[in-house]
Write an enzyme that holds these catalytic residues in place. Structure first.
Site, PDB file in Angstrom:
ATOM      1  N   HIS A 174       1.302  -1.500   0.024  1.00  0.00           N
ATOM      2  CA  HIS A 174      -0.010  -0.335   0.556  1.00  0.00           C
ATOM      3  C   HIS A 174       0.780   1.093   0.323  1.00  0.00           C
ATOM      4  O   HIS A 174       1.929   1.473   0.410  1.00  0.00           O
ATOM      5  CB  HIS A 174      -0.745   0.149   1.408  1.00  0.00           C
ATOM      6  CG  HIS A 174      -2.108  -0.917   1.437  1.00  0.00           C
ATOM      7  ND1 HIS A 174      -2.567  -1.110   2.397  1.00  0.00           N
ATOM      8  CD2 HIS A 174      -3.352  -0.749   0.515  1.00  0.00           C
ATOM      9  CE1 HIS A 174      -4.201  -1.978   2.395  1.00  0.00           C
ATOM     10  NE2 HIS A 174      -4.047  -1.104   0.911  1.00  0.00           N
ATOM     11  N   CYS A 268      -1.722   2.452   9.180  1.00  0.00           N
ATOM     12  CA  CYS A 268      -3.192   1.549   8.683  1.00  0.00           C
ATOM     13  C   CYS A 268      -4.082   1.667   9.515  1.00  0.00           C
ATOM     14  O   CYS A 268      -5.440   1.110   9.091  1.00  0.00           O
ATOM     15  CB  CYS A 268      -2.471   0.403   8.623  1.00  0.00           C
ATOM     16  SG  CYS A 268      -0.912   0.124   7.416  1.00  0.00           S
TER      17      CYS A 268
HETATM   18  N1  ARG Z   1      -3.366  -7.028   7.117  1.00  0.00           N
HETATM   19  C1  ARG Z   1      -4.204  -5.770   6.002  1.00  0.00           C
HETATM   20  C2  ARG Z   1      -4.099  -5.956   4.302  1.00  0.00           C
HETATM   21  O1  ARG Z   1      -3.607  -6.681   3.740  1.00  0.00           O
HETATM   22  C3  ARG Z   1      -3.174  -4.617   6.359  1.00  0.00           C
HETATM   23  C4  ARG Z   1      -3.755  -3.646   6.012  1.00  0.00           C
HETATM   24  C5  ARG Z   1      -2.665  -2.331   5.892  1.00  0.00           C
HETATM   25  N2  ARG Z   1      -3.212  -1.365   6.300  1.00  0.00           N
HETATM   26  C6  ARG Z   1      -2.423  -0.302   5.112  1.00  0.00           C
HETATM   27  N3  ARG Z   1      -3.231   0.924   5.380  1.00  0.00           N
HETATM   28  N4  ARG Z   1      -1.099  -0.397   4.716  1.00  0.00           N
HETATM   29  O2  ARG Z   1      -4.798  -5.782   3.889  1.00  0.00           O
END
Ligand code: ARG
Length: 278
Positions: A174, A268
């Protein structure tokens, strides 16, 4: 070369949406951080999350909470739930089946909270996880989760130009794991997370950026939240924290290693609710 932040960083009160990790778990793997065999300590995750929420409040920010839903262990990562700019809500559409129900759940929260303009997305996008908003531009990523077509969809709805960046390292799946906004239009980022072309774009847009190291990025140090002066950042990102202090920021290290087992950090867990400018 990084110039000292100029003028001195100033905090601006924010409104954040968060989701208590009441059902947090790692029982599927959709990024390289997640190991379902490793197990998590949910009570510890909750305590760490409460520490983050209480820190925001102590810094003068408003925190709203969305009710967690059983069976959605990643719902704690509120940043992925939507993108809110000028009170307009662009809903999320998750790339994975496991997280798909979170999209409508977050949109419902916004409708119930009285947000008049809420948009169900046509294209796959994981909310603020892949969009970082500045006053006159939005940086958006593609490569692992959010589709480039969603960048255009967001640009039309939110009426701010969107610049597309390409992520290339699966650990930084991300945009908010690789780059965060500092005061004004300054940024910190880890260049290795981006394609050669996107690095060129970032260099020309942000010649004064703070360039983080792989060590900073590998503890999710770029998954930080800045209100213009305070930076809330993974406790393990000691070198990056020192450099931020050198630029005049007040650094607040947070322990979130239990949530990092799912690949998430402070940012996150935090969705910024940007109300219309008055
Ligand atoms: N386990 C989640 C996923 O892989 C973690 C999300 C983390 N969020 C972020 N905004 N980077 O989707």
């Amino acid at each position: 070369m990084v110039r000292p932040a100029d003028p001195a960083p100033v905090a601006v009160p924010r409104h954040y949406l968060m989701c208590r990790p009441a059902y947090f778990a790692v029982d599927y793997a959709i990024n390289p951080w997640m190991d379902p065999a490793a197990g998590v300590d949910r009570d510890r995750a909750i305590r760490q999350w409460e520490g983050l929420r209480d820190l925001y409040r102590s810094l003068g920010h408003r925190v709203s909470e969305i009710a967690p839903i059983e069976g959605l262990p990643d719902m704690v990562f509120a940043a992925n739930g939507a993108l809110v700019v000028d009170g307009r809500v662009y809903g999320a559409r998750f790339a994975s089946a496991e997280r798909t129900p979170e999209g409508p759940a977050y949109l419902d929260w916004f409708r119930q909270a009285g947000y008049a303009e809420t948009r169900e997305p046509k294209h796959v996008n994981e909310g603020e996880g892949d969009f970082i908003t500045f006053d006159d531009v939005i940086l958006a990523a593609t490569g692992f989760r959010t589709e480039a077509a969603a960048h255009q969809e967001a640009e039309r709805l939110l009426r701010r130009p969107v610049v597309t960046l390409q992520l290339v390292d699966p650990r930084f799946y991300h945009l908010d794991t690789a780059l965060f906004a500092l005061a004004g239009d300054r940024v910190a980022y880890y260049p290795g997370a981006f394609s050669e072309g996107s690095r060129r774009v970032l260099r020309s847009l942000y010649p004064d950026a703070l360039l983080a190291t792989e060590e900073d990025a590998a503890v999710l140090g770029l998954n930080a939240v800045c209100d213009g002066r305070n930076v809330v950042i993974a406790a393990e990102a000691v070198a990056l924290a020192d450099r931020l202090r050198g630029l005049g920021y007040t650094v607040h290290p947070v322990e979130l290693d239990e949530l990092r087992k799912a690949g998430g950090g402070a940012k996150c867990c935090t969705l910024e609710l940007r109300h219309p400018r008055v």
